[in-house]
Write a protein that holds these residues in place. Structure first.
Motif, mmCIF file in Angstrom:
data_model
loop_
_atom_site.group_PDB
_atom_site.id
_atom_site.type_symbol
_atom_site.label_atom_id
_atom_site.label_comp_id
_atom_site.label_asym_id
_atom_site.label_seq_id
_atom_site.Cartn_x
_atom_site.Cartn_y
_atom_site.Cartn_z
ATOM 1 N N PRO A 1 0.837 -1.313 0.078
ATOM 2 C CA PRO A 1 -0.226 0.086 0.000
ATOM 3 C C PRO A 1 1.013 1.297 -0.154
ATOM 4 N N PRO A 2 0.422 2.381 -0.305
ATOM 5 C CA PRO A 2 1.096 3.689 -0.244
ATOM 6 C C PRO A 2 1.804 4.025 1.118
ATOM 7 N N GLY A 3 2.809 4.144 1.163
ATOM 8 C CA GLY A 3 3.480 4.860 2.538
ATOM 9 C C GLY A 3 4.255 3.637 3.350
ATOM 10 N N ALA A 4 4.169 2.351 2.748
ATOM 11 C CA ALA A 4 4.594 1.376 3.358
ATOM 12 C C ALA A 4 6.136 1.048 3.174
ATOM 13 N N GLY A 5 6.975 2.137 2.325
ATOM 14 C CA GLY A 5 8.297 2.426 2.446
ATOM 15 C C GLY A 5 9.067 1.567 1.171
ATOM 16 N N LYS A 6 8.303 1.461 0.018
ATOM 17 C CA LYS A 6 8.745 0.746 -1.033
ATOM 18 C C LYS A 6 9.809 1.614 -1.757
ATOM 19 N N SER A 7 9.490 2.978 -2.003
ATOM 20 C CA SER A 7 10.574 3.715 -2.456
ATOM 21 C C SER A 7 11.878 3.989 -1.605
ATOM 22 N N LEU A 8 11.559 4.049 -0.331
ATOM 23 C CA LEU A 8 12.750 4.085 0.452
ATOM 24 C C LEU A 8 13.691 2.819 0.407
ATOM 25 N N LEU A 9 13.155 1.647 0.499
ATOM 26 C CA LEU A 9 13.879 0.466 0.331
ATOM 27 C C LEU A 9 14.752 0.613 -0.975
ATOM 28 N N ALA A 10 13.828 0.880 -2.272
ATOM 29 C CA ALA A 10 14.578 0.925 -3.123
ATOM 30 C C ALA A 10 15.853 1.903 -3.326
ATOM 31 N N SER A 11 15.561 3.024 -2.925
ATOM 32 C CA SER A 11 16.785 3.946 -2.669
ATOM 33 C C SER A 11 17.817 3.632 -1.659
ATOM 34 N N PHE B 1 22.017 4.734 -10.758
ATOM 35 C CA PHE B 1 20.625 4.371 -10.084
ATOM 36 C C PHE B 1 19.381 5.362 -11.046
ATOM 37 N N ARG B 2 18.767 4.816 -11.730
ATOM 38 C CA ARG B 2 17.943 5.592 -12.705
ATOM 39 C C ARG B 2 16.653 5.382 -12.279
ATOM 40 N N ALA B 3 15.738 6.397 -12.046
ATOM 41 C CA ALA B 3 14.347 6.229 -11.602
ATOM 42 C C ALA B 3 13.460 7.128 -12.614
ATOM 43 N N PRO B 4 13.264 6.423 -13.643
ATOM 44 C CA PRO B 4 12.317 7.526 -14.939
ATOM 45 C C PRO B 4 11.043 7.504 -13.955
ATOM 46 N N PHE C 1 14.819 1.784 -11.454
ATOM 47 C CA PHE C 1 13.895 1.654 -10.691
ATOM 48 C C PHE C 1 12.560 2.200 -11.328
ATOM 49 N N LEU C 2 11.656 1.249 -11.172
ATOM 50 C CA LEU C 2 10.353 1.820 -11.862
ATOM 51 C C LEU C 2 9.356 1.669 -10.808
ATOM 52 N N ASP C 3 9.016 3.025 -10.318
ATOM 53 C CA ASP C 3 7.921 3.157 -9.538
ATOM 54 C C ASP C 3 6.481 3.326 -10.043
ATOM 55 N N ALA D 1 11.252 -2.947 -9.023
ATOM 56 C CA ALA D 1 9.769 -2.279 -9.387
ATOM 57 C C ALA D 1 9.150 -2.094 -8.084
ATOM 58 N N ALA D 2 8.032 -1.319 -8.043
ATOM 59 C CA ALA D 2 7.088 -0.978 -7.035
ATOM 60 C C ALA D 2 5.869 -0.917 -7.434
ATOM 61 N N MET D 3 4.916 -1.287 -6.693
ATOM 62 C CA MET D 3 3.474 -0.957 -7.322
ATOM 63 C C MET D 3 2.394 -1.343 -6.101
ATOM 64 N N ASN D 4 1.394 -0.499 -6.084
ATOM 65 C CA ASN D 4 0.152 -0.744 -5.229
ATOM 66 C C ASN D 4 -0.419 -2.023 -5.564
ATOM 67 N N PRO D 5 -1.126 -2.915 -4.455
ATOM 68 C CA PRO D 5 -1.924 -3.916 -5.053
ATOM 69 C C PRO D 5 -3.056 -3.763 -5.823
ATOM 70 N N CYS D 6 -3.650 -2.487 -5.698
ATOM 71 C CA CYS D 6 -4.853 -2.151 -6.456
ATOM 72 C C CYS D 6 -4.864 -0.670 -6.841
ATOM 73 N N ARG D 7 -5.708 -0.009 -7.484
ATOM 74 C CA ARG D 7 -5.535 1.471 -7.669
ATOM 75 C C ARG D 7 -5.821 2.360 -6.604
#
Length: 502
Positions: A217-227, A265-268, A298-300, A341-347
């Motif tokens: 879910p949003p705010g769980a730390g996916k982007s922080l882990l990738a960075s 480290f590229r994050a387009p 990294f594909l967020d 890659a990181a994604m939410n489980p649903c919209r």
């Protein structure tokens, strides 16, 4: 009179020799450039004319023809300005044409005679070294050219200084190699509270160069882990650093000849086009997947990318190269990347939370996750669910183990892979295949039985089966185990993609 000056044409990461031939003959005054030149090359005659005028020289009232040989090879870019000007000056008798035969030249000319930077100087220097010639380049890129080898480098700030150097009246200083930049500081794993499963998956991905998908879910730390991933990856070897710098040189992003040993480290953004991601454009340039060569892409918000754009990564992820085909050119760029890659489980992002989930759950999860094709997901080795962190977890003190401790384990695992590289020729477990995969990643008998049962139950494809073996080999390396065992296979299978939760 005809004068010759050598330069290069760039096709991907390949430099090809080009001969700039200048003829000054009687006839109606005219200045022509022929040899399949693009608009930037065609406009160089105006820059050359103005640069010579700034030196007090006027073009002779004759027919001037510049031929770029071979004529069937496309010529693109502004780096032809300097060789065109030198060939013209040699044909006019201003400089010694025979002396220029020992040099190759690249560089763009300003209207006041300055020689300004142009992309690809490192490739030109490497090609000049192969041809046993010196290189004339802009002063701003002398440090970049110096990385190639010990060939003569003439880094000139302007045409006047260059001509004086060639005549021996004023010597230009020899450029020094650029600095090796230290890795920039980044987030530390101590900043990540909780998420032990995700941190373990990140460590495995770093140790073996595996692709990783985080779903949460949003705010769980996916982007922080990738960075945090660049902080636990081993640095580039000198040969790898030169490889990465060649891509940056062609893209024009290598500034001041400074080479970094940190992995790219590229994050387009998810609005990136196919050309931006894989390369292309009117003048074919490397895309994000090539700029991340030997590093991390990294594909967020993965499903928000256009499906065709994501599917264009399938071939580069498999082969480590990307082929850009155009009507007038076929260019190959390196693209050996580690996809995170990181994604939410649903919209809505809150699948499984009765208080926050939308009314369409769980149907919305299937619709949202189906935006990423099955073949694309099959190329991702590790799938991990990142659960939300509670406020109580955030109030706890930072964990005792940070990036430094994880980096040490990753380095030890990579050292084992480096030892095998002498026999297999691959740099990481993610590249193991064929005989090398069977030799080093075949599990013991209990592990093989478990893998066969899981392959049948999970309906693993041949690619999925191979990738599970690679991940198990990496887990065994982290444990310093000689052979892959049942426990390593079991952990590898736990990271395989499961059906969306209801």
């Amino acid at each position: 009179m005809v004068a010759l000056v050598r330069t290069v044409a760039y096709l991907g990461l390949e430099a090809r020799s080009v001969e700039v031939q200048c003829s000054v003959a009687p006839g109606v005054p005219k200045f022509n450039i022929v040899g399949l030149a693009d608009k930037a090359v065609g406009e160089s005659k105006e820059r050359v004319r103005a640069a010579l005028a700034s030196m007090g020289l006027a073009l002779p009232p004759k027919r001037i023809t510049i031929n770029l040989s071979p004529a069937d090879l496309p010529k693109e870019g502004s780096h032809y300005d300097l060789p065109v000007a030198l060939a013209l000056l040699a044909a006019m008798g201003v400089t010694d044409g025979e002396q220029l035969g020992d040099w190759m030249a690249v560089g763009e000319l300003a209207l006041d005679g300055r020689i300004v930077a142009s992309p690809g100087v490192l490739l030109a220097a490497l090609h000049a070294s192969e041809q046993e010639a010196g290189l004339i380049c802009p002063a701003a890129q002398g440090a970049e050219a110096r990385w190639a080898s010990e060939i003569p480098i003439c880094a000139a700030p302007d045409l006047v200084s260059l001509l004086n150097h060639l005549k021996g009246t004023a010597q230009l200083p020899a450029p020094q190699p650029g600095e090796v930049e230290p890795a920039p500081p980044g987030p530390d794993l101590k900043q990540v509270k909780g998420q032990e499963t995700a941190k373990r998956a990140l460590e495995i991905a770093a140790a073996g160069g595996h692709n990783l998908l985080m779903i949460g879910p949003p705010g769980a730390g996916k982007s922080l882990l990738a960075s945090c991933l660049p902080g636990i990856l081993p640095g580039l070897s000198p040969a790898e650093a030169l490889e990465v710098s060649m891509v940056q040189s062609v893209a024009g992003t290598l500034e001041g000849g400074r080479i970094s040993r940190a992995r790219p480290f590229r994050a387009p953004h998810h609005s990136a086009s196919m050309a931006a991601l894989t390369g292309g454009g009117l003048k074919v340039k490397p895309g994000e997947v090539s700029l991340a060569h030997l590093g991390v892409l990294f594909l967020d918000e993965l499903p928000e990318f256009q499906r065709a754009v994501l599917d264009s990564l399938r071939q580069p992820l498999e082969t480590g190269t990307v082929d850009v085909a155009r009507a007038n050119a076929h260019v190959t760029f390196p693209a050996r990347v580690q996809l995170i890659a990181a994604m939410n489980p649903c919209r809505c992002g809150h699948l499984g939370d009765p208080a926050l989930a939308c009314s369409r759950a769980p149907r919305c999860a299937a619709d949202y996750q189906s935006k990423v094709s099955g073949p694309m997901l099959d190329r991702i080795d590790l799938h991990v669910e990142v659960d939300p962190v509670s406020a109580a977890d955030l109030a706890l003190p930072p964990p005792a183990e940070g990036s430094a401790q994880v980096e040490a384990r990753v380095a030890a695992a990579r050292a084992l892979q480096t030892g095998r590289a002498a026999e297999t020729g691959v740099r990481s477990n993610a590249e193991l295949q064929g005989e090398a995969l069977e030799r080093f990643a075949t599990p013991d008998e209990p592990g093989q039985r478990l893998l066969m049962q899981a392959a049948e139950a999970m309906r693993l494809s041949a690619r999925g089966y191979t990738r599970m073996l690679r991940v198990a080999r990496t887990i065994a390396d982290l444990a310093r185990a000689e052979q892959v065992g049942r426990i390593h296979v079991a952990e590898a299978l736990s990271y395989r993609r499961q059906a969306p939760r209801a």
